[in-house]
Structures are given as structure tokens and as C-alpha cells.
Design an enzyme around this catalytic site. Structure first.
Site, PDB file in Angstrom:
ATOM      1  N   ALA A  67      18.253  -3.591 -35.805  1.00 37.60           N
ATOM      2  CA  ALA A  67      16.827  -3.685 -35.512  1.00 37.60           C
ATOM      3  C   ALA A  67      16.577  -5.062 -34.917  1.00 37.60           C
ATOM      4  O   ALA A  67      17.367  -5.990 -35.120  1.00 37.60           O
ATOM      5  CB  ALA A  67      16.024  -3.491 -36.792  1.00 37.60           C
ATOM      6  N   GLY A 112      20.679  -1.360 -37.951  1.00 37.62           N
ATOM      7  CA  GLY A 112      20.059  -0.157 -37.402  1.00 37.62           C
ATOM      8  C   GLY A 112      20.947   0.563 -36.394  1.00 37.62           C
ATOM      9  O   GLY A 112      20.782   1.772 -36.170  1.00 37.62           O
ATOM     10  N   GLU A 115      23.166   2.613 -38.453  1.00 38.87           N
ATOM     11  CA  GLU A 115      22.310   3.681 -38.995  1.00 38.87           C
ATOM     12  C   GLU A 115      22.015   4.745 -37.936  1.00 38.87           C
ATOM     13  O   GLU A 115      21.982   5.940 -38.239  1.00 38.87           O
ATOM     14  CB  GLU A 115      21.009   3.074 -39.543  1.00 38.87           C
ATOM     15  CG  GLU A 115      21.254   2.257 -40.809  1.00 38.87           C
ATOM     16  CD  GLU A 115      20.038   1.464 -41.254  1.00 38.87           C
ATOM     17  OE1 GLU A 115      19.554   0.624 -40.463  1.00 38.87           O
ATOM     18  OE2 GLU A 115      19.566   1.669 -42.375  1.00 38.87           O
ATOM     19  N   GLU A 135      22.543  -6.605 -43.292  1.00 42.92           N
ATOM     20  CA  GLU A 135      21.151  -6.971 -43.623  1.00 42.92           C
ATOM     21  C   GLU A 135      21.036  -8.022 -44.717  1.00 42.92           C
ATOM     22  O   GLU A 135      20.101  -8.820 -44.719  1.00 42.92           O
ATOM     23  CB  GLU A 135      20.354  -5.714 -44.012  1.00 42.92           C
ATOM     24  CG  GLU A 135      20.018  -4.793 -42.849  1.00 42.92           C
ATOM     25  CD  GLU A 135      21.100  -3.766 -42.561  1.00 42.92           C
ATOM     26  OE1 GLU A 135      22.221  -3.880 -43.106  1.00 42.92           O
ATOM     27  OE2 GLU A 135      20.821  -2.844 -41.773  1.00 42.92           O
TER      28      GLU A 135
HETATM   29  N1  COA Z   1      17.821  -8.551 -32.879  1.00 42.58           N
HETATM   30  C1  COA Z   1      17.343  -9.303 -31.884  1.00 42.58           C
HETATM   31  N2  COA Z   1      18.123  -9.925 -30.994  1.00 42.58           N
HETATM   32  C2  COA Z   1      19.453  -9.768 -31.127  1.00 42.58           C
HETATM   33  C3  COA Z   1      20.028  -8.991 -32.148  1.00 42.58           C
HETATM   34  C4  COA Z   1      19.146  -8.364 -33.046  1.00 42.58           C
HETATM   35  N3  COA Z   1      19.589  -7.573 -34.042  1.00 42.58           N
HETATM   36  N4  COA Z   1      21.362  -9.050 -32.028  1.00 42.58           N
HETATM   37  C5  COA Z   1      21.612  -9.819 -30.959  1.00 42.58           C
HETATM   38  N5  COA Z   1      20.464 -10.269 -30.414  1.00 42.58           N
HETATM   39  C6  COA Z   1      20.288 -11.119 -29.240  1.00 42.58           C
HETATM   40  C7  COA Z   1      20.608 -12.572 -29.536  1.00 42.58           C
HETATM   41  O1  COA Z   1      19.503 -13.215 -30.128  1.00 42.58           O
HETATM   42  C8  COA Z   1      20.902 -13.082 -28.145  1.00 42.58           C
HETATM   43  O2  COA Z   1      19.696 -13.251 -27.461  1.00 42.58           O
HETATM   44  P1  COA Z   1      19.446 -14.593 -26.554  1.00 42.58           P
HETATM   45  O3  COA Z   1      20.525 -14.536 -25.489  1.00 42.58           O
HETATM   46  O4  COA Z   1      18.078 -14.406 -26.012  1.00 42.58           O
HETATM   47  O5  COA Z   1      19.624 -15.750 -27.486  1.00 42.58           O
HETATM   48  C9  COA Z   1      21.612 -11.901 -27.499  1.00 42.58           C
HETATM   49  O6  COA Z   1      21.222 -10.746 -28.245  1.00 42.58           O
HETATM   50  C10 COA Z   1      23.117 -11.999 -27.546  1.00 42.58           C
HETATM   51  O7  COA Z   1      23.507 -12.161 -28.895  1.00 42.58           O
HETATM   52  P2  COA Z   1      24.464 -13.354 -29.408  1.00 42.58           P
HETATM   53  O8  COA Z   1      24.208 -13.554 -30.855  1.00 42.58           O
HETATM   54  O9  COA Z   1      24.331 -14.539 -28.508  1.00 42.58           O
HETATM   55  O10 COA Z   1      25.907 -12.697 -29.185  1.00 42.58           O
HETATM   56  P3  COA Z   1      27.236 -13.044 -29.975  1.00 42.58           P
HETATM   57  O11 COA Z   1      28.325 -12.371 -29.215  1.00 42.58           O
HETATM   58  O12 COA Z   1      27.352 -14.511 -30.193  1.00 42.58           O
HETATM   59  O13 COA Z   1      27.094 -12.338 -31.402  1.00 42.58           O
HETATM   60  C11 COA Z   1      26.532 -10.550 -32.898  1.00 42.58           C
HETATM   61  C12 COA Z   1      27.030 -10.954 -31.489  1.00 42.58           C
HETATM   62  C13 COA Z   1      26.306  -9.040 -32.892  1.00 42.58           C
HETATM   63  C14 COA Z   1      27.594 -10.909 -33.945  1.00 42.58           C
HETATM   64  C15 COA Z   1      25.217 -11.301 -33.214  1.00 42.58           C
HETATM   65  O14 COA Z   1      24.331 -11.133 -32.117  1.00 42.58           O
HETATM   66  C16 COA Z   1      24.509 -10.840 -34.456  1.00 42.58           C
HETATM   67  O15 COA Z   1      24.947 -11.158 -35.553  1.00 42.58           O
HETATM   68  N6  COA Z   1      23.403 -10.065 -34.301  1.00 42.58           N
HETATM   69  C17 COA Z   1      22.594  -9.647 -35.403  1.00 42.58           C
HETATM   70  C18 COA Z   1      23.247  -8.508 -36.139  1.00 42.58           C
HETATM   71  C19 COA Z   1      22.397  -8.104 -37.327  1.00 42.58           C
HETATM   72  O16 COA Z   1      22.194  -8.856 -38.253  1.00 42.58           O
HETATM   73  N7  COA Z   1      21.890  -6.860 -37.283  1.00 42.58           N
HETATM   74  C20 COA Z   1      21.084  -6.315 -38.343  1.00 42.58           C
HETATM   75  C21 COA Z   1      19.656  -6.582 -38.093  1.00 42.58           C
HETATM   76  S1  COA Z   1      18.667  -5.926 -39.408  1.00 42.58           S
END
Ligand code: COA
Length: 260
Positions: A67, A112, A115, A135
Site C-alpha cells: 500500500a 498489499g 495480499e 507491515e
Molecule cells: N509506498 C509508497 N512508495 C513506495 C513504496 C510504498 N509501499 N514502496 C516503494 N515506494 C517508492 C519509494 O518511496 C521510492 O520513491 P521516490 O523515488 O519518490 O523516493 C520508489 O518507490 C523506489 O523505491 P526505493 O525504496 O527507492 O527502492 P529500493 O530498491 O531502494 O527498495 C523496497 C525497494 C521494496 C525494498 C523498498 O521500496 C521498500 O521497502 N518499500 C516499502 C515496502 C513496504 O513496507 N510495503 C508495505 C507497505 S504497508
């Protein structure tokens, strides 16, 4: 003009490919995207030209990375329940769709995203796909059905571990756990999903829909699954496709199903 800003829809040979298209945000599900997924799955229900659907993510990196955290961070106790319930409703629509729905998981399937994949009837993953329910890293729990469906799919102990540690697992481990049906190289992901879908679409559509209903009944506390199965079996026997299927076998030819 398309009504979709965050999805790409492509209907080919009866298969609607629904691509979550926010690659710069790793296809994170904001509220608008959830609304659009609802509209797209409603189309799968309603449009007779759509025989099945495949969900995937745009770009090479993510299926859906969860999400949208920028929206989640604004939630209060008052509106968070509705947020979860609306997402749950949409994902239940996917799960209960009587046309087959496959997730083609092309990268991160987190929160999500995991999910969403679990709400689909089955999952095909590319070798680089990563799954997790992270989460608790955010002080949260899964809210779009993850606590329920992950436990159903991989069992209590492993589901507890993944949700409490927030560990990410690779596609191979996801397959070993039963979270994923098939793992293939990235270039073969959509062809494999299509191959499975086409195989399903060559069967009797009414019977396929009833299999989905009956399997879902296992998880519905209010339903007697055996009774649902017996009723569904009887329904099949009143269909033209049943006559066609049995006749075709006896006549040593391929059946031609009409979905009636
Ligand atoms: N919500 C909003 N934005 C998200 C996102 C999310 N769940 N997951 C990634 N993004 C965005 C990042 O903020 C970034 O945006 P920006 O370029 O404007 O800063 C872009 O997507 C790229 O992500 P980034 O984190 O730079 O890539 P990465 O390769 O370094 O890491 C992940 C990849 C998936 C490990 C990392 O993005 C992450 O941990 N995301 C969240 C996962 C999460 O907690 N999901 C559950 C949410 S309830």
C-alpha cells in the site's frame, strides 16, 4: 479515453491483463489504484468477452511494493478501519470471481502486493520475485486480508514468522511454502501465466467457476463446503457442457464447451 490512470488494461483472446502501472513508486497501491482495481475486476465479472484475468506490475522491479506508505502515514484510527475494509472488499471480489484470476509476480510483492497476489486464484513468479509482509516495520499489520490468506496458504507457523519478522523471501522459498505455484525466468513469466490460463479456459467455464466457489467455501465459516460441493456437482450435471464433455469423451473427440 481510459478511465484508468494507474492501471493498464489489455484484453487479448479473452484474457484481460491488468497491469498496476505506477512503476516510479514500485506500483504501490494508493487509494485511487484500489478503486481502479475494483472497476477492473468488476469488468471481469460483467464483460462476457473477458474469460479470465492476469494481474501483473509495470516495470522490471516490482509487482506491487505494498500500500502507498505516503497515504498510510496519514491514517487515523477513525478512517483506518474503512481503509482496510475497502481494500478487503476489492480483494475478496478478486478471490470470489468465478472467472480465473492469476497473479504474474514480476518483482517485489510486499504488504498489499503480497495480499493482492494471494487474493488471485494462483500465482506464477519470476525467479527474482520477492515476497513479504513487512507491515510490522511500520508499526502496522497487514490490512488487506494478509493475516488470513497467508495463514491459509502456508500454515500458521510460517505465516506467523513472516508477519512477525517482516522477512522477505525469494520465489524459490515462496514456492516451497506453497505461496507460489510456479517459478520461471522473467522472460517466461507472462507466457507461463498465459499457458496456465489458456489451459483453464479450454475447460468447461461453469465447472471452473464452481471449483472456485467450492474451494473458497473451505474458508467460509458460514458455509458447509461439502453441501456447496454437492449442490455445485448437481448444477454441473444440469449443464450442456456436462453433456458435451461426457459425449466427447465417449466419442473420442475434443469437447467444445459453450459455458452453459
Ligand atoms: N509506498 C509508497 N512508495 C513506495 C513504496 C510504498 N509501499 N514502496 C516503494 N515506494 C517508492 C519509494 O518511496 C521510492 O520513491 P521516490 O523515488 O519518490 O523516493 C520508489 O518507490 C523506489 O523505491 P526505493 O525504496 O527507492 O527502492 P529500493 O530498491 O531502494 O527498495 C523496497 C525497494 C521494496 C525494498 C523498498 O521500496 C521498500 O521497502 N518499500 C516499502 C515496502 C513496504 O513496507 N510495503 C508495505 C507497505 S504497508
Amino acid at each position: 479515453m481510459s478511465i484508468y490512470e494507474n492501471l493498464l488494461l489489455n484484453l487479448e483472446n479473452g484474457i484481460l491483463v491488468i497491469t498496476i502501472n505506477r512503476a516510479d513508486k514500485l506500483n504501490a497501491l494508493n487509494i485511487d489504484t484500489i478503486k481502479e482495481i475494483k472497476a477492473a475486476i468488476q469488468q471481469v465479472y460483467d464483460d462476457p468477452a473477458v474469460k479470465g484475468a492476469i494481474f501483473t506490475g509495470a516495470g522490471e522491479k516490482a509487482f506491487v511494493a505494498g500500500a502507498d506508505i505516503s497515504e498510510i502515514s496519514e491514517l487515523s484510527e477513525v478512517n483506518a478501519r474503512g481503509f482496510a475494509e475497502r481494500g478487503q472488499e476489492v480483494f475478496s471480489m478478486i478471490e470470489r470471481c468465478t472467472k480465473p484470476v492469476i497473479a504474474a509476480v514480476n518483482g517485489f510483492a510486499l504488504g498489499g502486493g503480497c495480499e493482492l497476489a494471494m487474493a488471485c486464484h494462483m500465482r506464477v513468479a519470476s525467479e527474482g520475485a520477492r515476497f513479504g509482509q513487512p507491515e510490522v516495520n511500520l508499526g502496522l499489520i497487514p490490512g488487506y486480508g494478509g493475516t488470513q490468506r497467508l495463514t491459509q496458504l502456508i500454515g500458521k507457523g510460517k505465516a506467523m514468522e513472516l508477519m512477525m519478522t517482516a522477512d522477505m523471501i525469494g520465489a524459490g522459498e515462496a514456492k516451497a511454502l506453497g505461496l507460489v505455484n510456479h517459478v520461471v525466468p522473467a522472460v517466461e513469466l507472462m507466457p507461463k501465466a498465459m499457458e496456465i490460463m489458456n489451459k483453464i479456459l479450454s475447460k468447461a467455464p461453469l465447472a471452473i467457476g464452481l471449483v472456485i466457489d467450492c474451494v473458497n467455501a473451505v474458508y467460509d465459516k458460514d458455509e458447509d463446503g461439502y453441501q456447496t460441493e454437492a449442490n455445485s456437482f448437481a448444477r454441473c450435471c444440469s449443464s450442456q457442457d456436462f453433456i458435451e464433455g461426457t459425449n466427447a469423451f465417449l466419442e473420442k473427440r475434443k469437447p467444445v464447451f459453450k459455458g452453459a
